[in-house]
Design a protein around this motif. Sequence first.
Motif, PDB file in Angstrom:
ATOM      1  N   VAL A  99       0.844  -1.206   0.000  1.00  0.00           N
ATOM      2  CA  VAL A  99       0.000   0.000   0.000  1.00  0.00           C
ATOM      3  C   VAL A  99       0.870   1.243   0.000  1.00  0.00           C
ATOM      4  CG1 VAL A  99      -1.666   1.332   1.342  1.00  0.00           C
ATOM      5  CG2 VAL A  99      -1.970  -1.130   1.053  1.00  0.00           C
ATOM      6  N   GLU A 100       1.901   1.217   0.869  1.00  0.00           N
ATOM      7  CA  GLU A 100       2.796   2.366   0.940  1.00  0.00           C
ATOM      8  C   GLU A 100       3.517   2.586  -0.386  1.00  0.00           C
ATOM      9  OE1 GLU A 100       5.292   1.438   4.182  1.00  0.00           O
ATOM     10  OE2 GLU A 100       3.858   2.088   5.738  1.00  0.00           O
ATOM     11  N   THR A 101       3.915   1.506  -1.014  1.00  0.00           N
ATOM     12  CA  THR A 101       4.583   1.617  -2.313  1.00  0.00           C
ATOM     13  C   THR A 101       3.635   2.190  -3.361  1.00  0.00           C
ATOM     14  OG1 THR A 101       6.026  -0.252  -1.791  1.00  0.00           O
ATOM     15  CG2 THR A 101       5.769   0.322  -4.123  1.00  0.00           C
ATOM     16  N   ALA A 102       2.365   1.704  -3.351  1.00  0.00           N
ATOM     17  CA  ALA A 102       1.377   2.211  -4.312  1.00  0.00           C
ATOM     18  C   ALA A 102       1.112   3.694  -4.095  1.00  0.00           C
ATOM     19  CB  ALA A 102       0.080   1.412  -4.190  1.00  0.00           C
ATOM     20  N   ALA A 103       1.035   4.080  -2.800  1.00  0.00           N
ATOM     21  CA  ALA A 103       0.805   5.495  -2.503  1.00  0.00           C
ATOM     22  C   ALA A 103       1.974   6.347  -2.985  1.00  0.00           C
ATOM     23  CB  ALA A 103       0.589   5.684  -1.002  1.00  0.00           C
ATOM     24  N   ARG A 104       3.188   5.829  -2.740  1.00  0.00           N
ATOM     25  CA  ARG A 104       4.355   6.566  -3.217  1.00  0.00           C
ATOM     26  C   ARG A 104       4.369   6.656  -4.735  1.00  0.00           C
ATOM     27  NH1 ARG A 104       6.987   3.541   0.873  1.00  0.00           N
ATOM     28  NH2 ARG A 104       7.769   2.064  -0.709  1.00  0.00           N
ATOM     29  N   ASP A 105       3.979   5.576  -5.390  1.00  0.00           N
ATOM     30  CA  ASP A 105       3.937   5.583  -6.855  1.00  0.00           C
ATOM     31  C   ASP A 105       2.898   6.585  -7.373  1.00  0.00           C
ATOM     32  OD1 ASP A 105       5.859   3.660  -6.820  1.00  0.00           O
ATOM     33  OD2 ASP A 105       4.512   1.970  -7.230  1.00  0.00           O
ATOM     34  N   GLU A 106       1.728   6.608  -6.700  1.00  0.00           N
ATOM     35  CA  GLU A 106       0.676   7.529  -7.122  1.00  0.00           C
ATOM     36  C   GLU A 106       1.113   8.970  -6.931  1.00  0.00           C
ATOM     37  OE1 GLU A 106      -4.044   8.475  -6.206  1.00  0.00           O
ATOM     38  OE2 GLU A 106      -3.001   6.820  -5.200  1.00  0.00           O
ATOM     39  N   SER A 107       1.749   9.245  -5.760  1.00  0.00           N
ATOM     40  CA  SER A 107       2.233  10.606  -5.500  1.00  0.00           C
ATOM     41  C   SER A 107       3.297  11.005  -6.529  1.00  0.00           C
ATOM     42  CB  SER A 107       2.814  10.687  -4.093  1.00  0.00           C
ATOM     43  OG  SER A 107       3.372  11.958  -3.852  1.00  0.00           O
ATOM     44  N   ALA A 108       4.160  10.082  -6.849  1.00  0.00           N
ATOM     45  CA  ALA A 108       5.201  10.372  -7.842  1.00  0.00           C
ATOM     46  C   ALA A 108       4.585  10.624  -9.217  1.00  0.00           C
ATOM     47  CB  ALA A 108       6.189   9.212  -7.903  1.00  0.00           C
ATOM     48  N   ALA A 109       3.514   9.855  -9.546  1.00  0.00           N
ATOM     49  CA  ALA A 109       2.857  10.043 -10.843  1.00  0.00           C
ATOM     50  C   ALA A 109       2.232  11.439 -10.934  1.00  0.00           C
ATOM     51  CB  ALA A 109       1.795   8.965 -11.055  1.00  0.00           C
ATOM     52  N   ARG A 110       1.584  11.855  -9.808  1.00  0.00           N
ATOM     53  CA  ARG A 110       0.988  13.203  -9.808  1.00  0.00           C
ATOM     54  C   ARG A 110       2.064  14.269  -9.956  1.00  0.00           C
ATOM     55  NH1 ARG A 110      -2.203  11.031  -5.552  1.00  0.00           N
ATOM     56  NH2 ARG A 110      -0.899  12.133  -4.014  1.00  0.00           N
ATOM     57  N   GLU A 111       3.151  14.082  -9.278  1.00  0.00           N
ATOM     58  CA  GLU A 111       4.238  15.058  -9.363  1.00  0.00           C
ATOM     59  C   GLU A 111       4.807  15.093 -10.790  1.00  0.00           C
ATOM     60  OE1 GLU A 111       6.949  17.971  -7.916  1.00  0.00           O
ATOM     61  OE2 GLU A 111       4.986  17.203  -7.271  1.00  0.00           O
ATOM     62  N   LEU A 112       4.905  13.933 -11.411  1.00  0.00           N
ATOM     63  CA  LEU A 112       5.382  13.890 -12.790  1.00  0.00           C
ATOM     64  C   LEU A 112       4.432  14.629 -13.724  1.00  0.00           C
ATOM     65  CD1 LEU A 112       6.676  10.202 -13.049  1.00  0.00           C
ATOM     66  CD2 LEU A 112       8.049  12.294 -13.120  1.00  0.00           C
ATOM     67  N   GLU A 113       3.121  14.445 -13.499  1.00  0.00           N
ATOM     68  CA  GLU A 113       2.141  15.163 -14.313  1.00  0.00           C
ATOM     69  C   GLU A 113       2.307  16.663 -14.152  1.00  0.00           C
ATOM     70  OE1 GLU A 113      -1.695  13.778 -13.276  1.00  0.00           O
ATOM     71  OE2 GLU A 113      -1.436  11.782 -14.183  1.00  0.00           O
ATOM     72  N   ARG A 114       2.513  17.137 -12.889  1.00  0.00           N
ATOM     73  CA  ARG A 114       2.684  18.581 -12.643  1.00  0.00           C
ATOM     74  C   ARG A 114       3.947  19.076 -13.355  1.00  0.00           C
ATOM     75  NH1 ARG A 114       5.544  21.895  -9.744  1.00  0.00           N
ATOM     76  NH2 ARG A 114       6.730  20.215  -8.759  1.00  0.00           N
ATOM     77  N   LEU A 115       4.982  18.324 -13.243  1.00  0.00           N
ATOM     78  CA  LEU A 115       6.218  18.738 -13.910  1.00  0.00           C
ATOM     79  C   LEU A 115       6.053  18.763 -15.422  1.00  0.00           C
ATOM     80  CD1 LEU A 115       8.855  16.760 -11.793  1.00  0.00           C
ATOM     81  CD2 LEU A 115       8.344  19.213 -11.698  1.00  0.00           C
ATOM     82  N   ASP A 116       5.295  17.800 -15.955  1.00  0.00           N
ATOM     83  CA  ASP A 116       5.055  17.786 -17.401  1.00  0.00           C
ATOM     84  C   ASP A 116       4.270  19.029 -17.829  1.00  0.00           C
ATOM     85  OD1 ASP A 116       6.390  15.412 -17.686  1.00  0.00           O
ATOM     86  OD2 ASP A 116       4.597  14.144 -17.675  1.00  0.00           O
TER      87      ASP A 116
END
Length: 559
Positions: free
Chosen positions: A487-504
Amino acid sequence: MLTSPSGIKGLDAVLRGGFPVGRTTIVIGSPGSGKTVLAMQYLVNGVAMFDEPSLMISFEESPASLRANFATMSRAVKDDPGERFQLVDGRLPEDALDAGAFDLGGLIAVASAIIAKHGIKRMAIDGIDALFALSERPSNRRREILRVLNWLADIKLTTLLTIKRSNEGTEIPGHFGLAEYAADGVIEMQKTMFGELARRTLNIVKLRGAAYDGGAHSYTISDGGIQVLHFPLRTRTAHQDLERRCSSGVERLDTMLLGGYRVGTTTLISGLPGTSKTTLGAAFLQAACRDGERCLFIGFDEPAEQMLVDVHSVGIDLDGAVKSGLLRVESFAAGSRIADEHFLSIESLIEAHDPKRVVIDPISALQKAGGQEIADTTMENLIGMFKARGMTAVVTAASESQLGEMENTPTRVSTVADSWIHLSFANLGGERNRTLTIVKARGTGHSNQMREVLLSAKGIDLADVFSAGGRVLVGTARAQRKEKEAVETAARDESAARELERLDREAQSFNRQLDEAQRGLDQLADYRAQLLSRTAASGRAHERETDLTYSLRHGDNPS
């Protein structure tokens, strides 16, 4: 010195070849210690194995009784017509004892005639003390025992003379003290009780002019006669190829051991009851049978057939190997006899089956066969035998505590085994889960991680054990920990995905701004070029006008 081999298993090794030829050896022991068996077996083997005519003079049993009692030792006793194996009844009739006086001159004359006629090479005089006990005259006893000793010295025949000692006493009867000093050899045979079990030991007190192995040597008596347990002072070990490995039957355990058990070594598997010691032993046998290796399973206190049934539940099927003869299974009641006898039974099975791999489960049960000290000695001797034969062995032992509380077993086998695997329980969250640790693996590296043992219908497997806050997690706690980490890994992955979208998005914005700035730069460059072009055109027009003016005036052009 020339020796006369006894043909008794183990005894000739202790005697460094056999009894001194042409000399007298006294065998002393309490009733039931096996004096008569030793003497008779020496003679029987002389006839059957070495073609040496033999003579037995008995003062306690009749020749017919001796033949009947010892017929199982060799067909030579049962079938010999009397030429090579002679039995003389030395018992005197009651009327021959006149107030305790007797004369052995006649018996000696008869024996001497038999020796000369049949070319007797070895002789035994059994139970002569029974005759001397009937006499109350010390002078008569002394005279006759000296007569016997002088006769034996004159004929120079290899002779065993048995003398009884009481169960309570430590000395032989006084009138035989002279014989003990005069004889060339003295062997003591003793029977000691350990609870309801009897242990017999043999000690060579002296063997004049000959070398021998000192100390007490255990021996057993069976239908086949006496067997002496002899272990050389220097244990011989078969040559070991340190690179050769064989599978434990569990793939991840092989990985922890850097390839499996080393061939020709002994591995101890210890643990509390129920920790899967027997199952790991069965997995080892299954892997060996797949490799085509002959195997032997020795079970104590539980029928070996029960082991075959029980391991079906974890996907281990050994029935086919048993039917094909590749695997032999045997079981013994540990407390039914002394540990020395168990050793000889196991040794006989090994000689008959010639296995390359063996499992003893549990070897610690030998404590019931005479106590801890005898059990430890027997276990060490078993491991020494495995090494000498180059066998790969797995032995299990029950421990009384968790490894973290006391890193030892109830036996010394953990010190002589090459590898030690300990199984225990991890109690957490209302669950008991099995764990495995490699305590030592002599001569090779190994994993220091603790692993959880997983049992299922598909077999045995080892799972990674998780740690949290200094605690080892297994079972449900391990599963919950894995789920939490997922769960923690999935949450970290989701947070990283959102951050990647913002950076994009920011990058796209910057790209648009860059595009607009580039267009502005391009416009500025065009305008500048136009200005430069106009400036250049204006300058050329001015020059033309100036040239024309000077030309019309017919003047000089200052340029």
